[in-house]
Design a protein around this motif. Structure first.
Motif, PDB file in Angstrom:
ATOM      1  N   GLU A  19      16.817  14.476  -6.508  1.00 54.30           N
ATOM      2  CA  GLU A  19      17.161  13.118  -6.958  1.00 54.30           C
ATOM      3  C   GLU A  19      17.679  12.242  -5.811  1.00 54.30           C
ATOM      4  N   ASP A  20      18.319  12.875  -4.828  1.00 56.97           N
ATOM      5  CA  ASP A  20      18.862  12.096  -3.711  1.00 56.97           C
ATOM      6  C   ASP A  20      17.765  11.493  -2.842  1.00 56.97           C
ATOM      7  N   LYS A  21      16.582  12.066  -2.952  1.00 59.20           N
ATOM      8  CA  LYS A  21      15.483  11.625  -2.087  1.00 59.20           C
ATOM      9  C   LYS A  21      14.673  10.488  -2.701  1.00 59.20           C
ATOM     10  N   LEU A  22      14.892  10.248  -4.002  1.00 58.65           N
ATOM     11  CA  LEU A  22      13.999   9.326  -4.714  1.00 58.65           C
ATOM     12  C   LEU A  22      13.907   7.954  -4.065  1.00 58.65           C
ATOM     13  N   GLU A  23      15.067   7.453  -3.643  1.00 62.39           N
ATOM     14  CA  GLU A  23      15.057   6.101  -3.095  1.00 62.39           C
ATOM     15  C   GLU A  23      14.188   6.014  -1.842  1.00 62.39           C
ATOM     16  N   GLU A  24      14.291   7.051  -1.013  1.00 61.06           N
ATOM     17  CA  GLU A  24      13.466   7.093   0.200  1.00 61.06           C
ATOM     18  C   GLU A  24      11.987   7.176  -0.165  1.00 61.06           C
ATOM     19  N   LEU A  25      11.689   8.033  -1.150  1.00 61.65           N
ATOM     20  CA  LEU A  25      10.286   8.213  -1.558  1.00 61.65           C
ATOM     21  C   LEU A  25       9.701   6.902  -2.069  1.00 61.65           C
ATOM     22  N   ALA A  26      10.520   6.167  -2.819  1.00 61.57           N
ATOM     23  CA  ALA A  26      10.024   4.933  -3.429  1.00 61.57           C
ATOM     24  C   ALA A  26       9.656   3.898  -2.372  1.00 61.57           C
ATOM     25  N   LYS A  27      10.239   4.047  -1.172  1.00 61.15           N
ATOM     26  CA  LYS A  27       9.959   3.058  -0.125  1.00 61.15           C
ATOM     27  C   LYS A  27       8.641   3.331   0.596  1.00 61.15           C
ATOM     28  N   LEU A  28       8.045   4.489   0.372  1.00 59.38           N
ATOM     29  CA  LEU A  28       6.803   4.819   1.086  1.00 59.38           C
ATOM     30  C   LEU A  28       5.645   3.966   0.562  1.00 59.38           C
ATOM     31  N   ALA A  29       4.939   3.370   1.507  1.00 57.91           N
ATOM     32  CA  ALA A  29       3.874   2.422   1.123  1.00 57.91           C
ATOM     33  C   ALA A  29       2.788   3.091   0.299  1.00 57.91           C
ATOM     34  N   GLU A  30       2.568   4.400   0.531  1.00 54.74           N
ATOM     35  CA  GLU A  30       1.409   5.029  -0.122  1.00 54.74           C
ATOM     36  C   GLU A  30       1.554   5.165  -1.641  1.00 54.74           C
ATOM     37  N   ILE A  31       2.758   4.970  -2.176  1.00 57.67           N
ATOM     38  CA  ILE A  31       2.839   5.054  -3.646  1.00 57.67           C
ATOM     39  C   ILE A  31       1.994   3.943  -4.285  1.00 57.67           C
ATOM     40  N   TRP A  32       1.683   2.896  -3.504  1.00 58.43           N
ATOM     41  CA  TRP A  32       0.858   1.795  -4.025  1.00 58.43           C
ATOM     42  C   TRP A  32      -0.625   2.030  -3.807  1.00 58.43           C
ATOM     43  N   ASP A  33      -0.986   3.147  -3.172  1.00 61.79           N
ATOM     44  CA  ASP A  33      -2.408   3.440  -2.970  1.00 61.79           C
ATOM     45  C   ASP A  33      -3.040   4.104  -4.179  1.00 61.79           C
ATOM     46  N   CYS A  34      -2.236   4.678  -5.064  1.00 62.99           N
ATOM     47  CA  CYS A  34      -2.768   5.361  -6.242  1.00 62.99           C
ATOM     48  C   CYS A  34      -3.470   4.352  -7.152  1.00 62.99           C
ATOM     49  N   THR A  35      -4.653   4.718  -7.607  1.00 61.24           N
ATOM     50  CA  THR A  35      -5.449   3.810  -8.441  1.00 61.24           C
ATOM     51  C   THR A  35      -5.328   4.150  -9.922  1.00 61.24           C
ATOM     52  N   ALA A  36      -4.474   5.121 -10.241  1.00 61.62           N
ATOM     53  CA  ALA A  36      -4.304   5.587 -11.625  1.00 61.62           C
ATOM     54  C   ALA A  36      -5.619   6.081 -12.221  1.00 61.62           C
ATOM     55  N   CYS A  37      -6.457   6.654 -11.365  1.00 61.14           N
ATOM     56  CA  CYS A  37      -7.762   7.128 -11.850  1.00 61.14           C
ATOM     57  C   CYS A  37      -7.616   8.338 -12.769  1.00 61.14           C
ATOM     58  N   HIS A  38      -6.495   9.071 -12.625  1.00 63.63           N
ATOM     59  CA  HIS A  38      -6.200  10.244 -13.451  1.00 63.63           C
ATOM     60  C   HIS A  38      -6.958  11.502 -13.056  1.00 63.63           C
ATOM     61  N   THR A  39      -7.618  11.502 -11.894  1.00 62.91           N
ATOM     62  CA  THR A  39      -8.289  12.735 -11.471  1.00 62.91           C
ATOM     63  C   THR A  39      -7.269  13.866 -11.378  1.00 62.91           C
ATOM     64  N   CYS A  40      -6.105  13.554 -10.828  1.00 61.38           N
ATOM     65  CA  CYS A  40      -5.071  14.582 -10.660  1.00 61.38           C
ATOM     66  C   CYS A  40      -4.650  15.144 -12.016  1.00 61.38           C
ATOM     67  N   ALA A  41      -4.522  14.257 -13.000  1.00 61.86           N
ATOM     68  CA  ALA A  41      -4.087  14.707 -14.325  1.00 61.86           C
ATOM     69  C   ALA A  41      -5.168  15.561 -14.984  1.00 61.86           C
ATOM     70  N   VAL A  42      -6.426  15.180 -14.776  1.00 58.31           N
ATOM     71  CA  VAL A  42      -7.523  15.953 -15.353  1.00 58.31           C
ATOM     72  C   VAL A  42      -7.546  17.357 -14.744  1.00 58.31           C
ATOM     73  N   ARG A  43      -7.200  17.441 -13.464  1.00 58.34           N
ATOM     74  CA  ARG A  43      -7.346  18.737 -12.775  1.00 58.34           C
ATOM     75  C   ARG A  43      -6.113  19.630 -12.825  1.00 58.34           C
ATOM     76  N   CYS A  44      -4.972  19.090 -13.083  1.00 58.32           N
ATOM     77  CA  CYS A  44      -3.754  19.902 -13.021  1.00 58.32           C
ATOM     78  C   CYS A  44      -3.822  21.053 -14.026  1.00 58.32           C
ATOM     79  N   PRO A  45      -3.722  22.305 -13.559  1.00 53.71           N
ATOM     80  CA  PRO A  45      -3.835  23.449 -14.477  1.00 53.71           C
ATOM     81  C   PRO A  45      -2.622  23.569 -15.394  1.00 53.71           C
ATOM     82  N   LYS A  46      -1.560  22.872 -15.059  1.00 51.22           N
ATOM     83  CA  LYS A  46      -0.340  22.955 -15.859  1.00 51.22           C
ATOM     84  C   LYS A  46      -0.190  21.764 -16.801  1.00 51.22           C
ATOM     85  N   GLY A  47      -1.189  20.941 -16.850  1.00 52.64           N
ATOM     86  CA  GLY A  47      -1.157  19.808 -17.778  1.00 52.64           C
ATOM     87  C   GLY A  47      -0.186  18.707 -17.390  1.00 52.64           C
ATOM     88  N   LEU A  48       0.201  18.655 -16.121  1.00 56.82           N
ATOM     89  CA  LEU A  48       1.087  17.579 -15.675  1.00 56.82           C
ATOM     90  C   LEU A  48       0.274  16.312 -15.404  1.00 56.82           C
TER      91      LEU A  48
END
Ligand SMILES: Cc1cc2nc3c(=O)[nH]c(=O)nc-3n(C[C@H](O)[C@H](O)[C@H](O)COP(=O)(O)OP(=O)(O)OC[C@H]3O[C@@H](n4cnc5c(N)ncnc54)[C@H](O)[C@@H]3O)c2cc1C
Ligand code: SF4
Ligand code: SF4
Lengths: 374, 323
Positions: free
Chosen positions: A43-72
């Protein structure tokens, strides 16, 4: 308050890396979604993570969600981080303006609500009334309603429905944005409000089904509106039913090689792969060819996930360029899609690559509309 | 008392234009009120700025207090609150800027005084002060009267009027700092410079915008020549930034920047919805496109339907002649 770890079930992750392995934007951006799922545990790292520019590169395509074997849904971690940025107010002015426009005018395009139904001009459209039951209640989508490039999707639909004698009605101009892009831009509060307002509004109508023209609205209503009473379908589903009932017929011919691009919001997220293809196959003279990366493996065009308002820092080839090059190699003359955003991304790439003379990007409804008239 | 008190604004040691612009308005209003216009400067180490402000024949009151080294809305509110009691001006004018809008509403509430914000014109009508403000992106002017009060508060829009020419020197009067105690809530943390590239197109008065119609970068010098001739900055569509002809921070549109220049010359741009959204704030739009059906013409004030490479040299030549 739920912690990040609880909200996104981060402890369920086994760090297998299938999400990042499948993520299409890794070829052009530094995004490693598995790493985020791992790091967001702290939790202490969240603020730093949120500042990374690449969080805006995700297109919400959901490929990751389709492939995750754990249903995440790994992408939701990125959206959660965007939420932190949105809440702190440190977003691009373009994003701020789009969100404000949704709040004030019910669309992200900074257009007046009063002009939402302007696309209907000159058409004989039946308008929905809460007191009159109807079979098919049409929800248009902000982009189709306002962007002249894709308005024909709605306009041709009206002509087709009138001709086929379908019981339908379109929502009047108080139809409001479904919130698809608000959700992925991370404005959680606004999205919750939209879900509440739209649910109440749509539940007033007595319809057998709500038919959406854009797969973004389709998926958003299906997955994020638990209290919506009316079932939601995408227009391609309705049209295939009409086709099978013999209610649709085409006058002309389209002797062209057509390749169908599966929009992420319709395919990977909505599970609809066959209906658009059936419609294309019904076109006289058309030859349907297939991308190697199709259906669940379809390459994202980078139109979703709020990308209309946030540009990547990456200078590497856009995925829509890659897609158009693939289409060129297949010898496709028409790249057909069933999503307004895919039209915009792919057409821009088609023009940029200089294929304007020999290739066309079209929404399926544009093609069908022309076959009704000729 | 009939005086008009004008708060001069400064940032990072430099006076802001609006401070001078308000001096084009304040003396006339003061005259009608039977008083005079007085400039108020608050800051730390103010001698140079005070000298600059005295060049307009008006009295300049200076509060020089290290506590004002950095802008703090709460301190401004506290100080102005005390000064209003002391000086009893009939009007207090402040720039409608990030600073002005930060404390004026709070001051108005605290003192129960009427405030008209974002004013573009102040005048006397029928013996009372009337303020003009704009609605619907400048399409409608609304004239607003104030509720009766001892002091009227105004935030005045930047760039609404031209600053007057400098004239005789006025006097400087040093005031004791009205700030008697620490402010409880707000603290200055740091000054963050806006991140901008070499040119910030959101601030440009004139933009020459290029699109895919430019075809190749060897055509760029032609555009640059026009831009230089009319002191314009170059911007463009996403197609132009994608092609690498101009840097990404020059992109106009939904995923670029929203611009609001006085003049926007679009050439070889079709006018996609995503582009138009970024330039609809432009005052005057000139479009050059060889396709008469191009959507850019639906928003253009002046349309030139022709090959931009034929139009450009002639346009540049004519504009140079006009200089
Ligand atoms: C996610 C996403 C975000 C986007 N964000 C933006 C954005 O922020 N800003 C933006 O601009 N676009 C954006 N777009 C792209 C947008 O949809 C359009 O594709 C783009 O604006 C088109 O650029 P253009 O007008 O330069 O090119 P085109 O549409 O190809 O138009 C070129 C024009 O030049 C004319 N022309 C050609 N040769 C000449 C000549 N010799 N003389 C005169 N005219 C000539 C043609 O007639 C044509 O009208 C975005 C698209 C997507 C998918
Ligand atoms: S695919 Fe699922 S389990 Fe595997 S690393 Fe990604 S989030 Fe974790
Ligand atoms: S949603 Fe798509 S772009 Fe975003 S992280 Fe998942 S695979 Fe990558």
């Amino acid at each position: 308050m739920q912690t990040f770890t609880e909200k996104y079930d981060l402890l369920g992750c086994i760090q297998c890396g299938r999400c990042t392995g499948g993520c299409p934007v890794t070829v052009r951006a530094d995004l490693n979604v598995r790493q985020f799922v791992n790091d967001a545990y702290d939790e202490d790292k969240l603020e730093e993570l949120a500042k990374l520019a690449e969080i805006w590169d995700c297109t919400a395509c959901h490929t990751c969600a389709v492939r995750c074997p754990k249903g995440l849904k790994p992408l939701e971690v990125l959206i959660g981080l965007r939420t932190m940025i949105v809440e702190s107010g440190k977003v691009e002015p373009t994003v701020r303006d789009a969100l404000q426009s949704v709040l004030l005018e019910g669309n992200p395009w900074e257009k007046s609500r009063a002009t939402r139904s302007d696309w209907m001009e000159g058409l004989d459209v039946r308008i929905a009334d809460p007191d009159e039951p109807v079979e098919n209640l049409f929800f248009v989508c902000c982009t189709i309603a306002y962007d002249p490039r894709v308005r024909a999707v709605a306009q041709n639909m009206v002509k087709l429905l009138n001709k086929a004698g379908v019981d339908y009605a379109f929502l009047p101009e108080d139809e409001s944005c479904c919130g698809s892009e608000v959700l992925t831009l991370g404005e959680e509060g606004l999205f919750e409000m939209q879900v509440e307002d739209n649910t109440e509004y749509l539940n007033e109508f007595k319809a057998e089904r709500i038919v959406t023209l854009s797969p973004h609205c389709f998926t958003t209503y299906k997955t994020h509106y638990p209290d919506l009473k009316t079932p939601v379908v995408h227009y391609t589903q309705l049209l295939v039913d009409l086709l099978n009932d013999g209610k649709l017929s085409w006058k002309g011919e389209l002797p062209k090689k057509i390749v169908y691009h599966d929009p992420c919001y319709l395919g990977k997220q909505g599970g609809i792969y066959d209906e658009p293809r059936e419609l294309l196959k019904s076109i006289p003279g058309a030859e349907l060819v297939e991308f190697e990366r199709r259906r669940e493996r379809s390459l994202c065009c980078e139109g979703g996930g709020g990308k209309m308002w946030v540009e990547s820092e990456s200078k590497k080839e856009r995925l829509s360029d890659t897609r158009i090059k693939d289409a060129k190699e297949l010898g496709a003359e028409i790249v057909a899609v069933a999503c307004p955003f895919c039209v915009l991304t792919l057409e821009d790439s088609m023009k940029g690559l200089g294929y304007e003379e020999e290739m066309r990007v079209a929404e399926i409804m544009e093609l069908l509309g022309e076959l009704m008239e000729t | 008392m009939g005086n008009v008190l004008v708060l001069a604004e400064h940032r990072q040691g430099a006076l802001r234009d609006v401070s001078f612009e308000m001096l084009a308005v304040a003396p006339k209003i003061a005259e009608e009120l039977g008083g005079e216009a007085v400039v108020l400067l608050m800051g730390s180490g103010m001698d140079d700025m005070a000298k600059k402000m005295t060049g307009y024949g008006l009295k300049v009151m200076v509060v020089d207090d290290p506590a004002f080294e950095n802008f703090n809305a709460e301190k401004y509110q506290m100080a102005l609150s005390a000064l209003l009691d002391d000086l009893k001006p009939s009007v207090l004018m402040v720039g409608h800027t990030a600073q002005g809008v930060d404390f004026m509403p709070a001051l108005a509430v605290e003192k129960k005084l009427p405030l008209v914000a974002d004013v573009v014109e102040l005048a006397f009508e029928d013996g009372t002060l009337k303020a003009t403000r704009q609605l619907y992106s400048g399409k409608v002017n609304a004239v607003v009267a104030f509720k009766p009060a001892d002091t009227f508060l105004v935030t005045f829009r930047e760039g609404a009027v031209e600053a007057p020419e400098a004239s005789a020197a006025g006097d400087v009067e040093k005031l004791d700092s009205p700030l008697k105690e620490e402010v409880p809530y707000r603290k200055f943390v740091e000054y963050v410079e806006a991140e901008v590239g070499d040119v910030d197109i959101t601030q440009s008065d004139i933009l020459v915008a290029i699109g895919r119609g430019l075809k190749e970068d060897k055509n760029l010098p032609m555009v640059e020549e026009l831009a230089t001739a009319i002191k314009a900055d170059i911007a463009g569509s996403r197609a132009a930034t994608d092609a690498g002809w101009i840097p990404h921070d020059r992109q106009v549109g939904t995923s670029g920047k929203a611009v609001k220049p006085k003049l926007y010359i679009a050439m070889g741009i079709s006018g996609a919805f995503q582009h138009l959204a970024g330039m609809k704030g432009a005052k005057t739009i000139v479009a050059i496109n060889k396709d008469p059906e191009a959507p850019i013409f639906t928003v253009a004030d002046y349309a030139i339907v022709d090959d931009m490479f034929k139009v450009l040299p002639k346009l540049t030549e004519k504009l140079k002649e006009l200089k």
